[in-house]
Write a protein that holds these residues in place. Structure first.
Motif, PDB file in Angstrom:
ATOM      1  N   GLU A  35       9.205   2.517  -1.902  1.00 25.73           N
ATOM      2  CA  GLU A  35       9.563   2.228  -3.289  1.00 25.73           C
ATOM      3  C   GLU A  35      10.442   0.995  -3.444  1.00 25.73           C
ATOM      4  O   GLU A  35      10.290   0.248  -4.405  1.00 25.73           O
ATOM      5  N   PHE A  36      11.341   0.748  -2.495  1.00 28.28           N
ATOM      6  CA  PHE A  36      12.364  -0.281  -2.734  1.00 28.28           C
ATOM      7  C   PHE A  36      12.390  -1.448  -1.743  1.00 28.28           C
ATOM      8  O   PHE A  36      12.958  -2.487  -2.055  1.00 28.28           O
ATOM      9  N   ASP A  37      11.844  -1.296  -0.549  1.00 27.81           N
ATOM     10  CA  ASP A  37      11.927  -2.368   0.454  1.00 27.81           C
ATOM     11  C   ASP A  37      10.759  -2.224   1.435  1.00 27.81           C
ATOM     12  O   ASP A  37      10.960  -1.886   2.604  1.00 27.81           O
ATOM     13  N   PRO A  38       9.519  -2.492   0.967  1.00 28.65           N
ATOM     14  CA  PRO A  38       8.327  -2.178   1.778  1.00 28.65           C
ATOM     15  C   PRO A  38       8.011  -3.198   2.867  1.00 28.65           C
ATOM     16  O   PRO A  38       6.851  -3.606   3.026  1.00 28.65           O
ATOM     17  N   GLN A  39       8.986  -3.579   3.658  1.00 32.94           N
ATOM     18  CA  GLN A  39       8.738  -4.456   4.790  1.00 32.94           C
ATOM     19  C   GLN A  39       8.195  -3.602   5.945  1.00 32.94           C
ATOM     20  O   GLN A  39       8.596  -2.438   6.108  1.00 32.94           O
ATOM     21  N   PRO A  40       7.303  -4.160   6.779  1.00 35.41           N
ATOM     22  CA  PRO A  40       6.632  -3.367   7.822  1.00 35.41           C
ATOM     23  C   PRO A  40       7.570  -2.596   8.751  1.00 35.41           C
ATOM     24  O   PRO A  40       7.284  -1.450   9.112  1.00 35.41           O
TER      25      PRO A  40
END
Length: 155
Positions: A35-40
């Motif tokens: 939801e807020f920080d979709p880095q791998p």
């Protein structure tokens, strides 16, 4: 007069408040990241292992949110807190990894009664979050605003 355990007068300079522990689960880290920080490296274990972080690592925003939740449980929800005017700094010293068990500490650095708002005081604090190996994960500092237990008394 308040029935809250923690009011301005209770935060003496040098006093430390320890809290936790709390184990961080992979599922809650991934849900937050989606939801807020979709880095791998926040969504996938393999991507995290390939990154500088070395495993599925929490977003810094998740780390500070967990920290805030632990502080609320430890003392803020039973205090006269009126919020904070801001954060002075936040440092992420090492990754918060899935399965880590963390504990925190708040230390009062200084305090002063408000000159313009009788009954209100400012507390400057440093916060530290440690993992299960007593390694510093995150530290930050801010000021908090708390109502005085006895507004007419000198603080």
């Amino acid at each position: 007069m308040t029935d809250k355990k923690w009011a301005y007068e209770d935060f003496e300079v040098g006093r430390s408040i320890d809290f936790g522990p709390r184990t961080v689960e992979a599922g809650e880290m991934i849900e937050f990241a989606r939801e807020f920080d979709p880095q791998p490296m926040h969504l996938d274990e393999a991507a995290g292992k390939e990154s500088l972080l070395g495993g599925l690592a929490a977003s810094g925003l998740f780390t500070t949110s967990i920290f805030m939740s632990m502080m609320c449980d430890a003392y803020i929800l039973d205090s006269t807190s009126q919020g904070s005017p801001g954060v002075d700094y936040v440092n992420f010293r090492r990754p918060l990894l899935a399965g880590d068990t963390v504990r925190g500490r708040t230390t009062v650095l200084s305090k002063r009664a408000s000159a313009s708002k009788p009954g209100l005081g400012f507390i400057s604090v440093k916060h530290e979050l440690f993992n299960q190996n007593d390694e510093l994960v995150c530290d930050m500092a801010n000021s908090g605003m708390f109502l005085l237990r006895k507004p007419g008394a000198a603080a």
